[in-house]
Write a protein that holds these residues in place. Structure first.
Motif, PDB file in Angstrom:
ATOM      1  N   ASP A 180       0.824  -1.211   0.000  1.00 22.43           N
ATOM      2  CA  ASP A 180       0.000   0.000   0.000  1.00 22.43           C
ATOM      3  C   ASP A 180       0.857   1.260   0.000  1.00 22.43           C
ATOM      4  OD1 ASP A 180      -2.852  -1.059   0.380  1.00 22.43           O
ATOM      5  OD2 ASP A 180      -1.737  -2.125   1.939  1.00 22.43           O
ATOM      6  N   TYR A 181       1.960   1.243   0.768  1.00 20.92           N
ATOM      7  CA  TYR A 181       2.853   2.398   0.847  1.00 20.92           C
ATOM      8  C   TYR A 181       4.294   1.919   0.781  1.00 20.92           C
ATOM      9  CZ  TYR A 181      -1.358   4.658   2.654  1.00 20.92           C
ATOM     10  OH  TYR A 181      -2.640   5.128   2.807  1.00 20.92           O
ATOM     11  N   VAL A 182       5.084   2.529  -0.114  1.00 24.72           N
ATOM     12  CA  VAL A 182       6.506   2.232  -0.248  1.00 24.72           C
ATOM     13  C   VAL A 182       7.269   3.469   0.207  1.00 24.72           C
ATOM     14  CG1 VAL A 182       8.350   1.470  -1.790  1.00 24.72           C
ATOM     15  CG2 VAL A 182       5.980   0.803  -2.249  1.00 24.72           C
ATOM     16  N   THR A 183       8.206   3.312   1.151  1.00 24.58           N
ATOM     17  CA  THR A 183       8.847   4.470   1.790  1.00 24.58           C
ATOM     18  C   THR A 183      10.355   4.514   1.559  1.00 24.58           C
ATOM     19  OG1 THR A 183       9.066   3.238   3.873  1.00 24.58           O
ATOM     20  CG2 THR A 183       7.068   4.562   3.588  1.00 24.58           C
ATOM     21  N   PRO A 184      10.796   4.752   0.325  1.00 24.79           N
ATOM     22  CA  PRO A 184      12.231   4.832   0.051  1.00 24.79           C
ATOM     23  C   PRO A 184      12.794   6.208   0.380  1.00 24.79           C
ATOM     24  CG  PRO A 184      11.024   5.244  -1.954  1.00 24.79           C
ATOM     25  CD  PRO A 184       9.986   4.959  -0.885  1.00 24.79           C
ATOM     26  N   ASN A 185      14.139   6.283   0.498  1.00 26.47           N
ATOM     27  CA  ASN A 185      14.770   7.596   0.450  1.00 26.47           C
ATOM     28  C   ASN A 185      14.981   7.945  -1.023  1.00 26.47           C
ATOM     29  OD1 ASN A 185      17.127   6.259  -0.437  1.00 26.47           O
ATOM     30  ND2 ASN A 185      17.989   6.185   1.619  1.00 26.47           N
ATOM     31  N   GLU A 186      15.615   9.073  -1.312  1.00 22.68           N
ATOM     32  CA  GLU A 186      15.715   9.523  -2.709  1.00 22.68           C
ATOM     33  C   GLU A 186      16.533   8.558  -3.565  1.00 22.68           C
ATOM     34  OE1 GLU A 186      15.555  14.133  -3.186  1.00 22.68           O
ATOM     35  OE2 GLU A 186      16.835  13.719  -1.446  1.00 22.68           O
ATOM     36  N   VAL A 207       8.423   9.411  -0.112  1.00 20.13           N
ATOM     37  CA  VAL A 207       9.884   9.509  -0.213  1.00 20.13           C
ATOM     38  C   VAL A 207      10.445  10.367   0.910  1.00 20.13           C
ATOM     39  CG1 VAL A 207      11.809  10.114  -1.718  1.00 20.13           C
ATOM     40  CG2 VAL A 207       9.641   9.329  -2.723  1.00 20.13           C
ATOM     41  N   THR A 208      11.330   9.785   1.711  1.00 24.14           N
ATOM     42  CA  THR A 208      11.981  10.539   2.780  1.00 24.14           C
ATOM     43  C   THR A 208      13.217  11.239   2.221  1.00 24.14           C
ATOM     44  OG1 THR A 208      13.212   8.557   3.454  1.00 24.14           O
ATOM     45  CG2 THR A 208      11.136   8.991   4.582  1.00 24.14           C
ATOM     46  N   GLY A 213      12.622  17.002   4.185  1.00 24.66           N
ATOM     47  CA  GLY A 213      11.293  16.530   4.545  1.00 24.66           C
ATOM     48  C   GLY A 213      10.878  15.260   3.842  1.00 24.66           C
ATOM     49  N   VAL A 214       9.593  15.181   3.493  1.00 26.60           N
ATOM     50  CA  VAL A 214       8.998  13.980   2.905  1.00 26.60           C
ATOM     51  C   VAL A 214       8.081  14.401   1.764  1.00 26.60           C
ATOM     52  CG1 VAL A 214       7.456  12.022   3.320  1.00 26.60           C
ATOM     53  CG2 VAL A 214       9.035  12.752   5.112  1.00 26.60           C
ATOM     54  N   SER A 215       8.032  13.597   0.710  1.00 23.70           N
ATOM     55  CA  SER A 215       7.112  13.896  -0.385  1.00 23.70           C
ATOM     56  C   SER A 215       6.284  12.667  -0.724  1.00 23.70           C
ATOM     57  CB  SER A 215       7.864  14.381  -1.627  1.00 23.70           C
ATOM     58  OG  SER A 215       8.615  13.328  -2.192  1.00 23.70           O
ATOM     59  N   SER A 219      -2.610  11.875  -6.644  1.00 20.85           N
ATOM     60  CA  SER A 219      -2.792  11.615  -8.070  1.00 20.85           C
ATOM     61  C   SER A 219      -1.424  11.764  -8.731  1.00 20.85           C
ATOM     62  CB  SER A 219      -3.819  12.564  -8.676  1.00 20.85           C
ATOM     63  OG  SER A 219      -5.099  12.294  -8.110  1.00 20.85           O
ATOM     64  N   CYS A 220      -1.233  12.727  -9.642  1.00 22.85           N
ATOM     65  CA  CYS A 220       0.069  12.891 -10.289  1.00 22.85           C
ATOM     66  C   CYS A 220       0.840  14.077  -9.737  1.00 22.85           C
ATOM     67  CB  CYS A 220      -0.123  13.076 -11.802  1.00 22.85           C
ATOM     68  SG  CYS A 220      -0.693  11.577 -12.646  1.00 22.85           S
ATOM     69  N   GLU A 221       0.266  14.742  -8.744  1.00 22.14           N
ATOM     70  CA  GLU A 221       0.903  15.935  -8.196  1.00 22.14           C
ATOM     71  C   GLU A 221       1.744  15.586  -6.958  1.00 22.14           C
ATOM     72  OE1 GLU A 221      -0.305  20.296  -6.282  1.00 22.14           O
ATOM     73  OE2 GLU A 221      -1.829  19.007  -7.191  1.00 22.14           O
ATOM     74  N   GLU A 222       3.007  16.018  -6.982  1.00 24.26           N
ATOM     75  CA  GLU A 222       3.889  15.763  -5.841  1.00 24.26           C
ATOM     76  C   GLU A 222       3.614  16.773  -4.730  1.00 24.26           C
ATOM     77  OE1 GLU A 222       8.620  14.972  -4.846  1.00 24.26           O
ATOM     78  OE2 GLU A 222       8.027  15.848  -6.755  1.00 24.26           O
ATOM     79  N   VAL A 223       3.457  16.257  -3.523  1.00 24.99           N
ATOM     80  CA  VAL A 223       3.229  17.083  -2.340  1.00 24.99           C
ATOM     81  C   VAL A 223       4.419  16.916  -1.406  1.00 24.99           C
ATOM     82  CG1 VAL A 223       1.738  17.524  -0.351  1.00 24.99           C
ATOM     83  CG2 VAL A 223       0.741  16.770  -2.527  1.00 24.99           C
ATOM     84  N   THR A 224       5.016  18.025  -0.958  1.00 23.26           N
ATOM     85  CA  THR A 224       6.179  17.960  -0.063  1.00 23.26           C
ATOM     86  C   THR A 224       5.806  18.456   1.330  1.00 23.26           C
ATOM     87  OG1 THR A 224       7.745  18.278  -1.878  1.00 23.26           O
ATOM     88  CG2 THR A 224       8.536  18.764   0.349  1.00 23.26           C
TER      89      THR A 224
END
Length: 299
Positions: A180-186, A207-208, A213-215, A219-224
């Protein structure tokens, strides 16, 4: 809201051997360090402790060796409120991580040892524990077959799955489809996205980015979500703290943006002390920190 969410962690349990020094040695060079510590670690155990300190009911599924490190780690997990009834001793040595901390950053060498015994049959034997969870947290310091089996059991029972893809390796699409959620670093994000396309995968990403911070994607919009401004002592375990915090927040019904804010606060507080698990904050400390930051921003 759920007062005490049920979170299961399937993953590694290590003893961290930490050396503090001004600089890293060159090949063949011997340097004098400032400090040495032995701290409980392993990405799985770290995330279990992070969630337990935040008030969750946490079940740890994993393996340790029949040695002093294993005994000490079991005792520590229990003292932190983690249920260790599904951690089993094996003939291999307990996993270790040798960590060199220099200039607020770290380099790590992991020897898996007993963690290699968290195989698909072992995880299958813990099916009922996973099936009765609210959230399952996974990482990649155990065999991939064990990760895959845990995810399969979770999805069969509609359990939310968080995968922290570290240390990074090539992952089959069949596994990623169950997450459901994948939490990689950059760095991990870039490697994950090679050969993987599609909006559905992008919307699983959280993404940490350390001090940035975290993003995540709406949908297709990146939120930071910006990081909190704090004085960093040691970044070891910050990502694990974030994952534990994220799991607790999501299990209590918070929306993703609010859950990322909460995870950020947990991670920020964890970097203000030395060590991975030893630096992880309590539920009360996180709530006080968030309240203080909200007041500061309103002034």
């Amino acid at each position: 809201m759920i007062d005490a969410p049920k979170i299961t962690v399937v993953g590694s349990i290590n003893m961290d051997l930490v050396t503090i020094t001004d600089q890293l040695p060159k090949m063949g060079e011997t340097l004098r360090g400032h400090q040495f510590q032995m701290n409980p670690g392993g990405k799985g155990a770290n995330q279990a402790v992070a969630a337990a300190r935040l008030g969750a009911q946490v079940q740890m599924i994993g393996c340790i060796g029949k040695d002093r490190f294993g005994d000490d780690l079991l005792q520590h997990l229990s003292e932190q409120g983690v249920d260790i009834s599904n951690v089993e001793p094996v003939t291999d040595s307990t996993g270790t991580a040798t960590i060199i901390v220099s200039n607020q950053d770290n380099n790590i060498i992991v020897v898996p040892g007993a963690n290699n015994h968290v195989t698909a049959p072992f995880v299958e034997s813990k099916r009922d524990v996973i099936a009765n969870s609210d959230i399952l947290i996974l990482q990649l310091e155990i065999p991939l077959e064990g990760v895959q089996k845990a995810a399969e059991i979770a999805k069969e029972n509609e359990v939310t799955v968080i995968l922290n893809p570290a240390p990074i390796q090539e992952l089959p699409n069949s596994l990623l489809e169950m997450i459901d959620y994948v939490t990689p670093n950059e760095h991990e994000k870039e490697l994950l996205q090679k050969g993987i396309n599609g909006k559905n995968f992008k919307n699983k990403l959280i993404v940490t980015k350390g001090s940035e911070g975290v993003s995540f994607y709406d949908s297709c919009e990146e939120v930071t979500i910006p990081a909190y401004s704090i004085t960093v002592v040691d970044t070891t375990g910050a990502g694990d703290s974030f994952n534990g915090g994220l799991a607790v927040a999501l299990s209590k019904g918070l929306e993703l943006k609010a859950a990322c804010h909460y995870g950020n606060a947990v991670a920020a507080l964890s970097t203000m002390k030395l060590g991975a698990q030893t630096g992880m904050p309590t539920k009360e400390e996180v709530e006080a920190f968030i309240s203080k930051e909200e007041v500061r921003k309103s002034i």
